[in-house]
Design a protein around this motif. Sequence first.
Motif, PDB file in Angstrom:
ATOM      1  N   ASN B 152       0.828  -1.217   0.000  1.00  0.00           N
ATOM      2  CA  ASN B 152       0.000   0.000   0.000  1.00  0.00           C
ATOM      3  C   ASN B 152       0.849   1.249   0.000  1.00  0.00           C
ATOM      4  OD1 ASN B 152      -2.408  -1.388   0.061  1.00  0.00           O
ATOM      5  ND2 ASN B 152      -2.364  -1.576   2.291  1.00  0.00           N
ATOM      6  N   VAL B 153       2.053   1.107   0.552  1.00  0.00           N
ATOM      7  CA  VAL B 153       2.937   2.267   0.678  1.00  0.00           C
ATOM      8  C   VAL B 153       4.230   1.991  -0.081  1.00  0.00           C
ATOM      9  CG1 VAL B 153       4.239   3.673   2.324  1.00  0.00           C
ATOM     10  CG2 VAL B 153       1.985   2.814   2.945  1.00  0.00           C
ATOM     11  N   LEU B 154       4.675   2.987  -0.847  1.00  0.00           N
ATOM     12  CA  LEU B 154       5.952   2.838  -1.550  1.00  0.00           C
ATOM     13  C   LEU B 154       6.911   3.892  -1.017  1.00  0.00           C
ATOM     14  CD1 LEU B 154       4.687   2.417  -5.182  1.00  0.00           C
ATOM     15  CD2 LEU B 154       5.844   0.695  -3.863  1.00  0.00           C
ATOM     16  N   ILE B 155       8.095   3.466  -0.619  1.00  0.00           N
ATOM     17  CA  ILE B 155       9.090   4.419  -0.138  1.00  0.00           C
ATOM     18  C   ILE B 155      10.230   4.424  -1.149  1.00  0.00           C
ATOM     19  CG2 ILE B 155      10.691   4.938   1.734  1.00  0.00           C
ATOM     20  CD1 ILE B 155       8.676   3.792   3.643  1.00  0.00           C
ATOM     21  N   LEU B 156      10.374   5.510  -1.852  1.00  0.00           N
ATOM     22  CA  LEU B 156      11.359   5.577  -2.933  1.00  0.00           C
ATOM     23  C   LEU B 156      12.396   6.644  -2.600  1.00  0.00           C
ATOM     24  CD1 LEU B 156       8.775   5.670  -5.876  1.00  0.00           C
ATOM     25  CD2 LEU B 156       9.672   3.660  -4.751  1.00  0.00           C
TER      26      LEU B 156
END
Lengths: 547, 311
Positions: B152-156
């Motif tokens: 659900n969460v993308l950390i880029l």
Amino acid sequence: MEFFDKYINPIHLLGLRSHLRTKRFLYTFNLTILLMIGAMLLGFFFMSMERMATASIGKSLFMIFSIMQYIVVSLVFPAFSCTAIISEKEGKTYDLLVTANLSPSDIVWGKFLSAFTHCAMFLISSLPVVMMAFLFGGITPDLLAITYGVLFAYSALIVMLCLAISSIYKTITRAIIASYVVIIVLNSFVSPVLFYLLVDYLYFSEISRFFISIGGYGSLNVFLTIYIMPPFLFFSLIFAPYLVAKNSLRTYANNRSTALRAYFVIFGTSLLAIFLTYYINTIFSVGQKLDYEMIIVSSGFCFGVVGLLSLIGAIGFAGENAVPEKFVMKRLSEYLKAGRIRKIFNWKLFITLLGPGSYRGGRFVCTMSILWMLIFLVGTMFLVESLGIKNNRFFKKYTHSYIEQLAISGLVVFSFTYFFCMLSTFLSFRIKQAGFRRAILFCISLFLVVLLPLYALFYMEAENYFGANLANLQYLSPSLCFGLSLAPVADLKTTYYNYLIYEIPLHYYHIFIYLFIGVIFHFQNRRSSLQRWKKLEEEEQEILNMK
Amino acid sequence: MILLKNLTKIFGNFLAVDNLSFEVPSGEIFGFIGPNGAGKTTTIKMLATLLQPDSGNAWIDGHCVYTDPEKVRMAMGYMPDYFGTYDNVTIFEFLDFFARSYRIPPKNRTGTIKGCMELTDLQKLESKLVSSLSKGMKQRLCLAKTLLHNPNVLILDEPAAGLDPRARIEFRSLLRELRNMNKTVFISSHILTELSDIVDSVAIVEKGGLVVSGNLQTISQLSSKNHTEVRIKIHSKEKIETALNVLENTDEIINVHNENDSILIEYSGQTENLYLVIKNLVNADIPITEVTSSQSNLEDIFMRVTQGEVS
């Protein structure tokens, strides 16, 4: 296939996919087999020149094969695992592994399986080479099975040890150097023992005679010696580097020491149980009386392993944060005050109560080792007092009573344990960032550079070999020296080195010096712990004032 | 969503992250910006459960990063700024490895991998060795790996660094596609022009501490102390002097200056009355070709707030 799929470790699969495609693996693999065939053929050439009997040729070829395999295990196999974890960190893939929800044990286990599969391929592929020896006779399939069992076990140990080293060090070069240094030290322990066992099996059969003397094949004593002790020692030795590797891969520093504590309790207690079983079985099967010689040998071995486990623990706990005990207790009381009583039964909090902290860890090791020894001594004393002792030949030889004799050996080990625990705690209070690696290096170098040569000199004198002789090199073997340091006082001859002051053997000096230095370190650690506690309190107060 | 509360990290005597607190609403693209050494990567590593916070806490999708790191890892996809790859495996094998790591069941595994390859335009390179890929392709591969478990969460962390212009544009459209899939994207970047087009909200950090956070318009208004900066482009250079005179005599204009063929003004009035300024100019026969409000320019905001204009 789907059933098996979930049991496949992804790192194992990736390791096989990526490494087996490299040219390096292909070249190493073929070169090793070729070297082994070359050595066997060369050996056969010289043996045929001497017109040896065919059975002797078979035995000698098997010796050459075993030694070659041992060299391959010691030199080639560390290369499979000594960079396994550090290369992930240097290659910037480690973070991807952690965030892919692979636990430290998944990573260590996967890397171990991957490296061990490579080793197994080397070992199994050399099986046709050893068939050369079978052509000449003198070799049994049992011997081959035992040799391969030992080689597989030793490879597993080396792979796991190198994995642990590769998880500790921060550069590939250092990890490689450290791995090979450790393997050389390990070989100095293991190679004399393995070589002796092989030669004895092939030519002398002294061990078989010993087994017959302690009750014969089929007796519980021999069963324990053959089937229980080797796997026990193997697992206790392989589990320590596994824990070190797993702990050093944990992201969060909490609860690191839990597994180490469990390791101590399980392996130390199992060891005690095995030796007490030896005793009890002796009473019921051999003649209702304890054999004095067996008590001495068993206690020496038992204390030796306790010492080794304690050394691993002392070094292992050196990596812990030096958190004072009061701090942990305060956190616990805060939980209680906050009304979170149910949390008390939460296992994480229970672990917090046990540790972490090198000071607590060091004391835990000391307490456990003295507890095991006391149980051993009291158990032995109880059995001897109620059932009597046989074999007075040995008993008469000693000037001390049997229990005093055992107590001295126990104290030697305890003083050693106490000294190392307090030393490693002292180091972890002082070395902040790289405490673990430096503490390990310091302790090992102290052990190798100072203690072993001292023991070597001491026992060369005790055995009256204190003359210029190449054979004296054998006394530099750590296993021999550590074993001899537990030798009965009465075995020491009345020479200047053994009795510096009239009738006070060197064992007493040993105990006194280690306990004395240990106590000094203990007071220093206590002081440092209190200082750390005050600092933590001040910091906490500062935060409260800020709020 | 992502929630940070008093997150702090200290390395020795160096305070890397200082009491960082902000919230990232779900389904948004959130820009996390700051100068070099501001503590961006350290914060991201703490969110990605790779570093232990010294104090404070953070929650991703309702899971605490400190007490439930496993759940956090399953809810989040992390793409680091620098990452390595396993060179002797094919793209499919590389993704298969991560799919196995995320415990994607064998039945769905191949389909999931193919889906991620399609999304990142890698399907034609399936059997190519990872070592033969270009930097941009490796970035795509890493993004595909990040999406495997449908987080659900993308950390880029700096995802567009080192990409060519075409790849950047494609990457931006990919991020928009992810937003449409209702994923929360937490993105850190130095290239502010890249972010300004796509982010909904930002957090600006400096020296480990939070300078400002919120959606772009709010920050812009905050950072300009209720002034709106407006750039007016004029077609004829001869008319610039006249335009400057008109603007200097207009109420609620604090500052006026000329910059090439444009005039920059600082307007303190209500935004809805800005048209009156333009009307004055049109009445004075000024050939206006473009009017832009600089409040959404991320670069300007960044320059202002990190210079201490807002604190």
